[in-house]
Design a protein around this motif. Structure first.
Motif, PDB file in Angstrom:
ATOM      1  N   TYR A 108     -13.168  -4.103  10.518  1.00  0.00           N
ATOM      2  CA  TYR A 108     -12.076  -4.169   9.543  1.00  0.00           C
ATOM      3  C   TYR A 108     -11.805  -5.585   9.032  1.00  0.00           C
ATOM      4  O   TYR A 108     -11.392  -5.751   7.881  1.00  0.00           O
ATOM      5  N   PHE A 111      -9.629   3.327   0.179  1.00  0.00           N
ATOM      6  CA  PHE A 111      -9.427   1.961  -0.292  1.00  0.00           C
ATOM      7  C   PHE A 111      -9.719   1.907  -1.787  1.00  0.00           C
ATOM      8  O   PHE A 111     -10.709   2.470  -2.251  1.00  0.00           O
ATOM      9  N   PHE A 132      -4.686  -6.201   3.724  1.00  0.00           N
ATOM     10  CA  PHE A 132      -5.603  -6.405   2.608  1.00  0.00           C
ATOM     11  C   PHE A 132      -4.862  -7.152   1.508  1.00  0.00           C
ATOM     12  O   PHE A 132      -3.645  -7.316   1.554  1.00  0.00           O
TER      13      PHE A 132
END
Length: 129
Positions: A24, A81, A50
């Protein structure tokens, strides 16, 4: 009117904390906000984010039981995403030796997407905006 303005985070229990942390952060590019070792639980909690502010909490627990991950099972179906360019995102997956399903078209929105898996076989999606 609902008071909800969006989601804050998604929590994932990992089978291999180090492997998932690398996936990740180093591969998908999340930034570490905070990492906590909880000695009394023999576990870690990693808060990552993010660039748009969306967050994931990665947890490790000793001997966590496996959970079925097929999209049609009850529970969280998948995590999607946003990407701006799906071809570029697919090249990124391939560069990192991550298997994907190829480009598919959402029959409702007409948008393009692909599915891939995290180290624990959880279904992830790149969805072109």
């Amino acid at each position: 009117m609902s008071p909800i303005i969006g989601f804050h985070h998604i929590a994932i229990i990992t089978s291999d904390y180090t492997r998932s942390k690398r996936f990740y952060t180093e591969i998908l590019g999340a930034t570490i906000i905070n990492e906590t070792h909880r000695a009394e639980r023999d576990s870690y909690k990693l808060d990552i984010a993010f660039c748009d502010g969306s967050q994931i909490e990665l947890f490790s627990f000793p001997s966590a039981p496996p959970r079925a991950t097929q999209p049609e099972n009850c529970g969280l179906r998948h995590l999607a995403f946003q990407v701006e360019n799906l071809e570029q995102a697919i090249r990124f997956l391939e560069k990192n030796a991550i298997i994907h399903e190829g480009i598919r078209i959402d029959e409702v929105t007409g948008k393009r997407f692909t599915f891939f898996r995290d180290p624990d076989d959880l279904p992830l999606e790149f969805y072109e905006i």
